[in-house]
Design a protein around this motif. Sequence first.
Motif, mmCIF file in Angstrom:
data_model
loop_
_atom_site.group_PDB
_atom_site.id
_atom_site.type_symbol
_atom_site.label_atom_id
_atom_site.label_comp_id
_atom_site.label_asym_id
_atom_site.label_seq_id
_atom_site.Cartn_x
_atom_site.Cartn_y
_atom_site.Cartn_z
ATOM 1 N N GLY A 67 0.819 -1.205 0.000
ATOM 2 C CA GLY A 67 0.000 0.000 0.000
ATOM 3 C C GLY A 67 0.850 1.251 0.000
ATOM 4 O O GLY A 67 2.028 1.229 -0.347
ATOM 5 N N LEU A 68 0.264 2.349 0.406
ATOM 6 C CA LEU A 68 0.954 3.637 0.412
ATOM 7 C C LEU A 68 1.305 4.035 1.834
ATOM 8 O O LEU A 68 0.482 3.914 2.748
ATOM 9 N N LYS A 69 2.512 4.548 1.987
ATOM 10 C CA LYS A 69 2.961 5.054 3.283
ATOM 11 C C LYS A 69 3.294 6.534 3.133
ATOM 12 O O LYS A 69 3.984 6.938 2.203
ATOM 13 N N LEU A 70 2.829 7.343 4.083
ATOM 14 C CA LEU A 70 3.053 8.779 4.032
ATOM 15 C C LEU A 70 4.459 9.108 4.523
ATOM 16 O O LEU A 70 4.854 8.715 5.616
ATOM 17 N N ILE A 71 5.200 9.858 3.704
ATOM 18 C CA ILE A 71 6.577 10.221 4.042
ATOM 19 C C ILE A 71 6.603 11.583 4.741
ATOM 20 O O ILE A 71 7.092 11.711 5.866
ATOM 21 N N TYR A 72 6.110 12.602 4.060
ATOM 22 C CA TYR A 72 6.021 13.963 4.574
ATOM 23 C C TYR A 72 4.756 14.595 4.032
ATOM 24 O O TYR A 72 4.238 14.176 2.998
ATOM 25 N N TYR A 73 4.308 15.639 4.709
ATOM 26 C CA TYR A 73 3.194 16.404 4.202
ATOM 27 C C TYR A 73 3.380 17.873 4.555
ATOM 28 O O TYR A 73 4.225 18.235 5.377
ATOM 29 N N SER A 74 2.576 18.702 3.899
ATOM 30 C CA SER A 74 2.657 20.147 4.114
ATOM 31 C C SER A 74 1.256 20.738 4.061
ATOM 32 O O SER A 74 0.473 20.391 3.177
ATOM 33 N N VAL A 75 0.965 21.626 4.999
ATOM 34 C CA VAL A 75 -0.360 22.252 5.018
ATOM 35 C C VAL A 75 -0.336 23.645 4.403
ATOM 36 O O VAL A 75 -1.373 24.320 4.362
ATOM 37 N N GLY A 76 0.843 24.071 3.943
ATOM 38 C CA GLY A 76 0.947 25.365 3.286
ATOM 39 C C GLY A 76 2.404 25.742 3.126
ATOM 40 O O GLY A 76 3.299 25.093 3.697
ATOM 41 N N ALA A 77 2.649 26.810 2.361
ATOM 42 C CA ALA A 77 4.016 27.257 2.131
ATOM 43 C C ALA A 77 4.706 27.541 3.461
ATOM 44 O O ALA A 77 4.140 28.186 4.346
ATOM 45 N N GLY A 78 5.933 27.014 3.599
ATOM 46 C CA GLY A 78 6.724 27.223 4.800
ATOM 47 C C GLY A 78 6.451 26.271 5.938
ATOM 48 O O GLY A 78 7.112 26.330 6.988
ATOM 49 N N ILE A 79 5.479 25.356 5.749
ATOM 50 C CA ILE A 79 5.090 24.433 6.823
ATOM 51 C C ILE A 79 5.177 22.998 6.321
ATOM 52 O O ILE A 79 4.518 22.639 5.346
ATOM 53 N N THR A 80 5.994 22.184 6.986
ATOM 54 C CA THR A 80 6.093 20.768 6.629
ATOM 55 C C THR A 80 6.091 19.934 7.905
ATOM 56 O O THR A 80 6.429 20.431 8.990
ATOM 57 N N ASP A 81 5.734 18.672 7.769
ATOM 58 C CA ASP A 81 5.721 17.796 8.934
ATOM 59 C C ASP A 81 5.946 16.356 8.499
ATOM 60 O O ASP A 81 5.689 15.992 7.335
ATOM 61 N N LYS A 82 6.456 15.554 9.435
ATOM 62 C CA LYS A 82 6.771 14.166 9.137
ATOM 63 C C LYS A 82 5.508 13.312 9.090
ATOM 64 O O LYS A 82 4.568 13.521 9.840
ATOM 65 N N GLY A 83 5.570 12.327 8.189
ATOM 66 C CA GLY A 83 4.531 11.329 8.140
ATOM 67 C C GLY A 83 4.963 10.067 8.841
ATOM 68 O O GLY A 83 5.687 10.107 9.839
ATOM 69 N N GLU A 84 4.569 8.942 8.266
ATOM 70 C CA GLU A 84 4.812 7.642 8.894
ATOM 71 C C GLU A 84 6.242 7.136 8.705
ATOM 72 O O GLU A 84 6.810 6.478 9.576
ATOM 73 N N VAL A 85 6.856 7.453 7.543
ATOM 74 C CA VAL A 85 8.174 6.906 7.221
ATOM 75 C C VAL A 85 9.125 7.994 6.713
ATOM 76 O O VAL A 85 9.587 7.971 5.569
ATOM 77 N N PRO A 86 9.499 8.994 7.539
ATOM 78 C CA PRO A 86 10.285 10.136 7.057
ATOM 79 C C PRO A 86 11.797 9.911 6.996
ATOM 80 O O PRO A 86 12.500 10.704 6.347
ATOM 81 N N ASN A 87 12.295 8.863 7.621
ATOM 82 C CA ASN A 87 13.756 8.711 7.733
ATOM 83 C C ASN A 87 14.400 8.541 6.363
ATOM 84 O O ASN A 87 13.978 7.724 5.554
ATOM 85 N N GLY A 88 15.455 9.319 6.129
ATOM 86 C CA GLY A 88 16.185 9.256 4.866
ATOM 87 C C GLY A 88 15.698 10.258 3.834
ATOM 88 O O GLY A 88 16.239 10.299 2.727
ATOM 89 N N TYR A 89 14.699 11.053 4.205
ATOM 90 C CA TYR A 89 14.121 12.020 3.275
ATOM 91 C C TYR A 89 14.066 13.415 3.903
ATOM 92 O O TYR A 89 14.022 13.552 5.119
ATOM 93 N N ASN A 90 14.030 14.426 3.040
ATOM 94 C CA ASN A 90 13.776 15.791 3.470
ATOM 95 C C ASN A 90 12.870 16.473 2.460
ATOM 96 O O ASN A 90 12.865 16.124 1.273
ATOM 97 N N VAL A 91 12.136 17.466 2.934
ATOM 98 C CA VAL A 91 11.256 18.222 2.048
ATOM 99 C C VAL A 91 11.376 19.707 2.353
ATOM 100 O O VAL A 91 11.896 20.106 3.399
ATOM 101 N N SER A 92 10.864 20.495 1.440
ATOM 102 C CA SER A 92 10.739 21.936 1.645
ATOM 103 C C SER A 92 9.480 22.393 0.934
ATOM 104 O O SER A 92 9.003 21.736 -0.005
ATOM 105 N N ARG A 93 8.933 23.512 1.353
ATOM 106 C CA ARG A 93 7.728 24.058 0.701
ATOM 107 C C ARG A 93 7.875 25.578 0.701
ATOM 108 O O ARG A 93 7.332 26.282 1.534
ATOM 109 N N SER A 94 8.613 26.079 -0.279
ATOM 110 C CA SER A 94 8.854 27.517 -0.355
ATOM 111 C C SER A 94 7.728 28.237 -1.092
ATOM 112 O O SER A 94 7.542 29.442 -0.916
ATOM 113 N N THR A 95 6.965 27.514 -1.905
ATOM 114 C CA THR A 95 5.835 28.100 -2.619
ATOM 115 C C THR A 95 4.624 27.182 -2.475
ATOM 116 O O THR A 95 4.763 26.011 -2.117
ATOM 117 N N THR A 96 3.452 27.691 -2.771
ATOM 118 C CA THR A 96 2.250 26.861 -2.749
ATOM 119 C C THR A 96 2.324 25.753 -3.784
ATOM 120 O O THR A 96 1.845 24.647 -3.561
#
Lengths: 115, 115
Positions: free
Chosen positions: A42-71
């Motif tokens: 199935g699908l596992k959530l890595i990271y998510y973002s609720v808007g520009a500048g805001i990110t948060d870890k999901g279920e399997v974040p290790n080894g990954y990074n994200v950014s959200r500079s724009t919408t």
Amino acid sequence: NAGVTQTPKFRILKIGQSMTLQCTQDMNHNYMYWYRQDPGMGLKLIYYSVGAGITDKGEVPNGYNVSRSTTEDFPLRLELAAPSQTSVYFCASSSLDRVNREKLFFGSGTQLSVL
Amino acid sequence: GNSVTQMEGPVTLSEEAFLTINCTYTATGYPSLFWYVQYPGEGLQLLLKATKADDKGSNKGFEATYRKETTSFHLEKGSVQVSDSAVYFCALSEGGRGSNYKLTFGKGTLLTVNP
């Protein structure tokens, strides 16, 4: 109607290499997500973002990074690729609207192999 | 935590056969329930949803009823077509006040419909 666009579609990495999976959406959605899909798992959530500048870890974040500079954009970074990161990666987005918040729009995926 | 359990696939049917794909869930509170479909080479897309007990979601001849007493959301279609061949995912949302409505997916069930 572009929707959610992911690049590249396919990629082969060597162990220890780094790369960025690109994701952009043109629907002005506030919420964006990165999932990985492993065979039979199935699908596992890595990271998510609720808007520009805001990110948060999901279920399997290790080894990954994200950014959200724009919408529009939500890139996923792999710093030191490992075989366990071989998977299909999906980016998705959804609107802030309460009724449609759970209607995710998915990109067509990136198939990544780490050898 | 929340979880979704789907019947194991693959499921192979002849055209015009009746389809049932079982889905049960575990969640605290009152989640919303969804079926997403993934056609070959594409990302997932929302098929139908139900937001409270006894609601029936329906779309494209598919339907599913939210059964709180059995914690189930089984997908049914009376007469499948070859074009229904895809992977079907059951999912639930955490929902609730202040939630970003992250989805928890089942493992997926591959359906193949033969002419």
